[in-house]
Design a protein around this motif. Structure first.
Motif, PDB file in Angstrom:
ATOM      1  N   LEU A 240     -39.660  -9.714 -23.652  1.00 30.63           N
ATOM      2  CA  LEU A 240     -39.139  -9.673 -22.281  1.00 30.63           C
ATOM      3  C   LEU A 240     -39.956 -10.565 -21.353  1.00 30.63           C
ATOM      4  O   LEU A 240     -39.403 -11.395 -20.620  1.00 30.63           O
ATOM      5  CB  LEU A 240     -39.149  -8.232 -21.774  1.00 30.63           C
ATOM      6  N   THR A 241     -41.272 -10.397 -21.379  1.00 28.19           N
ATOM      7  CA  THR A 241     -42.125 -11.135 -20.439  1.00 28.19           C
ATOM      8  C   THR A 241     -42.307 -12.600 -20.825  1.00 28.19           C
ATOM      9  O   THR A 241     -42.689 -13.418 -19.985  1.00 28.19           O
ATOM     10  CB  THR A 241     -43.501 -10.460 -20.319  1.00 28.19           C
ATOM     11  N   ARG A 247     -36.243 -18.715 -18.029  1.00 29.79           N
ATOM     12  CA  ARG A 247     -34.928 -18.947 -17.408  1.00 29.79           C
ATOM     13  C   ARG A 247     -35.035 -19.259 -15.930  1.00 29.79           C
ATOM     14  O   ARG A 247     -34.023 -19.473 -15.259  1.00 29.79           O
ATOM     15  CB  ARG A 247     -34.032 -17.721 -17.598  1.00 29.79           C
ATOM     16  N   ALA A 248     -36.238 -19.295 -15.371  1.00 32.94           N
ATOM     17  CA  ALA A 248     -36.411 -19.625 -13.955  1.00 32.94           C
ATOM     18  C   ALA A 248     -36.402 -21.135 -13.780  1.00 32.94           C
ATOM     19  O   ALA A 248     -37.089 -21.851 -14.508  1.00 32.94           O
ATOM     20  CB  ALA A 248     -37.717 -19.046 -13.434  1.00 32.94           C
ATOM     21  N   PRO A 249     -35.630 -21.676 -12.846  1.00 30.42           N
ATOM     22  CA  PRO A 249     -35.632 -23.125 -12.620  1.00 30.42           C
ATOM     23  C   PRO A 249     -36.919 -23.570 -11.940  1.00 30.42           C
ATOM     24  O   PRO A 249     -37.674 -22.758 -11.397  1.00 30.42           O
ATOM     25  CB  PRO A 249     -34.424 -23.328 -11.708  1.00 30.42           C
ATOM     26  N   ALA A 250     -37.154 -24.875 -11.957  1.00 36.12           N
ATOM     27  CA  ALA A 250     -38.378 -25.405 -11.351  1.00 36.12           C
ATOM     28  C   ALA A 250     -38.336 -25.318  -9.831  1.00 36.12           C
ATOM     29  O   ALA A 250     -39.374 -25.155  -9.182  1.00 36.12           O
ATOM     30  CB  ALA A 250     -38.578 -26.851 -11.797  1.00 36.12           C
ATOM     31  N   GLY A 251     -37.147 -25.418  -9.241  1.00 32.63           N
ATOM     32  CA  GLY A 251     -37.031 -25.392  -7.785  1.00 32.63           C
ATOM     33  C   GLY A 251     -36.656 -24.026  -7.246  1.00 32.63           C
ATOM     34  O   GLY A 251     -36.692 -23.017  -7.954  1.00 32.63           O
ATOM     35  N   ASP A 262     -32.210  -3.273 -13.704  1.00 31.08           N
ATOM     36  CA  ASP A 262     -32.110  -4.583 -14.337  1.00 31.08           C
ATOM     37  C   ASP A 262     -32.531  -5.710 -13.404  1.00 31.08           C
ATOM     38  O   ASP A 262     -33.356  -6.562 -13.757  1.00 31.08           O
ATOM     39  CB  ASP A 262     -30.680  -4.830 -14.829  1.00 31.08           C
ATOM     40  N   SER A 263     -31.957  -5.729 -12.207  1.00 29.26           N
ATOM     41  CA  SER A 263     -32.273  -6.816 -11.282  1.00 29.26           C
ATOM     42  C   SER A 263     -33.697  -6.706 -10.745  1.00 29.26           C
ATOM     43  O   SER A 263     -34.344  -7.716 -10.460  1.00 29.26           O
ATOM     44  CB  SER A 263     -31.269  -6.856 -10.124  1.00 29.26           C
ATOM     45  N   SER A 264     -34.215  -5.478 -10.625  1.00 30.31           N
ATOM     46  CA  SER A 264     -35.579  -5.308 -10.123  1.00 30.31           C
ATOM     47  C   SER A 264     -36.611  -5.821 -11.120  1.00 30.31           C
ATOM     48  O   SER A 264     -37.618  -6.432 -10.737  1.00 30.31           O
ATOM     49  CB  SER A 264     -35.834  -3.834  -9.801  1.00 30.31           C
ATOM     50  N   TYR A 268     -39.480  -8.978 -10.542  1.00 30.01           N
ATOM     51  CA  TYR A 268     -40.918  -8.970 -10.823  1.00 30.01           C
ATOM     52  C   TYR A 268     -41.297 -10.072 -11.818  1.00 30.01           C
ATOM     53  O   TYR A 268     -42.401 -10.624 -11.746  1.00 30.01           O
ATOM     54  CB  TYR A 268     -41.331  -7.609 -11.359  1.00 30.01           C
ATOM     55  N   LEU A 269     -40.405 -10.386 -12.747  1.00 31.75           N
ATOM     56  CA  LEU A 269     -40.733 -11.378 -13.772  1.00 31.75           C
ATOM     57  C   LEU A 269     -40.429 -12.806 -13.347  1.00 31.75           C
ATOM     58  O   LEU A 269     -41.119 -13.742 -13.749  1.00 31.75           O
ATOM     59  CB  LEU A 269     -39.980 -11.058 -15.067  1.00 31.75           C
TER      60      LEU A 269
END
Length: 588
Positions: A240-241, A247-251, A262-264, A268-269
């Motif tokens: 998970l971590t 999946r986070a974009p650079a911008g 789920d969204s919370s 945090y991640l």
């Protein structure tokens, strides 16, 4: 979120203007350029609507490998593309993207490269060396891809209405639309147009006109996890971590934050700079904005609160239905639409959301009803779901077969020919006796398609790329393999292992300890029986006056008031708005 379209056939290049028009019709999916290109042998023309995410200065597709002649149109993101480039020995310049990796991998490895890709995608690759067009979708169908065969030519597009413009496609009311509010499998409401199934590779031989479809990945054959719960939690937490932050974009980007588990966890991640939640005035039961505010404050994010009312719904409906291509059942459709609109107004291009844990970790009340029984669920304090539980209560106290129980809970209308019953019985059988795994497969065969389709289509309507980090391949496969007791140990507390992982991440108790799932549910059904009742009746009756015979049954069902869990009226209104659209009318 990009878009792709194209055509292949012996005389493909003669239809270059047609493909150009197909690309233009879905240009909203790629505001950074709509371009089409013909292959060197003249047998295929591919178009691509480009939304630049990885490199804002990159050239728009389609992409050509000059040495092999392979031409690629690509929609989506490959999150492990740098690692795969190294593994395959494919050089990538610093500013080259996942599309360049995929192009060179296809030229070097062909379709076998699909197994190494972790991401969301729909692609079209024409290889002149073999005279074949290849179409493929990601494992869970995050990116749509439709196709039709006509006169020895195969046409494809990201949006089904793009293909209705290519040629006649009469409307057909699929029985599943009445039964579960959405077409099942690969069917669409347009005759002759099909959806390519997830995790499927299609090969079209231009010379012979032959088609071949191959499923390159399945969940059902994954071996069960055999370790202890402590071992499972440790493994799950690591995956998970590790996988979610990839999946986070650079911008800058936004997160759909309902305030639920789920969204919370994603908040945090991923640490998004902006969180967006939806709140409905006067609908306290649907309001989790206070928890969302706390989560946003904890991670230092700006919280944007969207507060639509019933008038907003009447104004948004035509555009919302045009974006969806056709009606599909999803309780959060309106909420998502309003959230995406606000995110686009903020100037952002990427939005993340929490799809996945409910299906893979037993997060729905229907899962508890099948696993524990109706009486146990009601005794656990879930009395609000008594109308749903009533579907399983037998006057003689006899226990239902699991497949029959799932069918009763999924059905929202008549099931002509028992098509849904047969479908669900087959999916449960594939699980090999593991009831929780069977429930996941049942969800993927029924309710999953409208969830991922809604996310893609509504986000694309505002030129946004929608990402669902929980659908990372390693996380999905591990979640599916876990035994039922690792996923749910109490009727009112699904997603057990995610709850425990959330504790370790540091989420507050009101998040991981919450028992009721709200998500982005909206009060639309109650509006249609309240302040919008007369308006809804008028919309449905107007559509009935000109509707094709095939659609009348769906529309007529919406003229009756519905209960809290009954979306028949909502579905009929959506169909009425859809039929009012010029594209749908032309097809009819």
């Amino acid at each position: 979120m990009c878009g792709i379209a194209g055509l292949a056939g012996a005389d493909g290049a003669r239809h270059e203007h047609t493909v150009a028009a197909m690309g233009t019709s879905q240009a909203h999916r790629g505001p950074d350029g709509t371009v089409h290109a013909a292959t060197a042998d003249g047998r295929a023309v591919l178009a691509m609507n480009t939304l630049l995410i990885v490199d804002p200065h990159a050239l728009p597709g389609p992409y050509l490998d000059r040495e092999s002649g392979v031409l690629l149109a690509f929609n989506g993101e490959i999150y492990n593309y740098r690692a795969q480039a190294a593994a395959w020995g494919i050089p990538l310049a610093q500013r080259e993207t996942d599309a360049h990796l995929l192009l060179r991998a296809w030229a070097k490895l062909g379709p076998s490269c699909l197994d190494g890709l972790d991401g969301m995608f729909a692609l079209a690759a024409y290889d002149p060396r073999v005279g074949k067009l290849f179409l493929a979708r990601d494992r869970l169908g995050e990116k749509p891809l439709y196709w039709r065969l006509d006169g020895g030519r195969l046409a494809f597009a990201s949006e089904v209405t793009t293909l209705t413009g290519y040629g006649p496609a009469p409307l057909v009311l699929r029985p599943e639309v009445i039964a579960i509010e959405t077409p099942a499998g690969v069917d669409t409401p347009f005759q002759g147009i099909q959806l390519l199934a997830p995790a499927t590779l299609m090969t079209f031989d231009v010379a012979t006109g032959s088609l071949d479809q191959h499923v390159y990945w399945t969940l059902a054959d994954r071996q069960p996890f055999t370790g202890t719960y402590a071992e499972a939690l440790a493994k799950f937490s690591v995956v998970l971590t590790e996988q979610v932050p990839l999946r986070a974009p650079a911008g800058d980007f936004a997160l759909l934050l309902s305030g639920g588990l789920d969204s919370s966890v994603l908040a945090y991640l991923l640490r998004p700079p902006v969180c967006v939640t939806v709140r409905y005035p006067g609908q306290d039961r649907l309001d989790e904005s206070q928890i969302a505010a706390r989560i946003a404050s904890d991670i230092g994010a700006e919280l944007v609160v969207v507060e639509p009312d019933h008038i907003d719904f009447t104004k948004a409906l035509p555009h919302m239905m045009s974006a969806l291509d056709y009606p599909m059942g999803n309780a959060s459709t309106f909420s998502e639409y309003m959230a995406y609109r606000r995110i686009a107004e903020l100037g952002l291009r990427v939005v993340a959301g929490g799809l996945g844990p409910d299906e893979f970790l037993m997060g729905y009340v229907r899962h508890s009803l099948v696993l524990f029984g109706a009486e146990a669920v009601l005794a656990a304090g879930m009395d609000a779901y008594r109308p749903l539980a009533a579907k399983l209560l037998h006057p003689a106290g006899e226990k239902l077969d699991p497949a029959e129980a799932v069918t009763r809970l999924v059905l929202r209308g008549p099931d002509p020919g028992n098509r849904i019953r047969a479908l669900l019985a087959g999916t449960m059988e594939k699980a090999g006796g593991d009831l929780a795994r069977g429930l996941t497969l049942a969800d993927l065969a029924t309710a999953w398609r409208p969830l991922v389709m809604t996310s893609d289509k509504l986000a694309s309507a505002y030129a946004l790329e929608r990402r669902s980090p929980y659908l990372a391949r390693d996380l999905v496969e591990l979640s599916y393999r876990l035994p039922a007791e690792h996923k749910i140990a109490h009727p009112a507390e699904g997603k057990r292992i995610l709850r425990d992982a959330a504790k370790a991440v540091g989420l507050p108790r009101e998040v991981w300890g919450s028992r009721d799932k709200l998500g982005f549910a909206s009060p639309v059904p109650s509006w249609l029986n309240g302040p919008l009742a007369a308006w809804a009746d008028a919309q449905i009756r107007a559509a009935l006056a000109e509707a094709p015979v095939a659609m009348r049954l769906l529309l007529e069902g919406g003229l009756k008031p519905g209960g809290r869990f009954d979306r028949t009226r909502t579905q009929a209104l959506m169909a009425a708005a859809w039929l009012g659209d010029q594209t749908a009318r032309a097809a009819a």
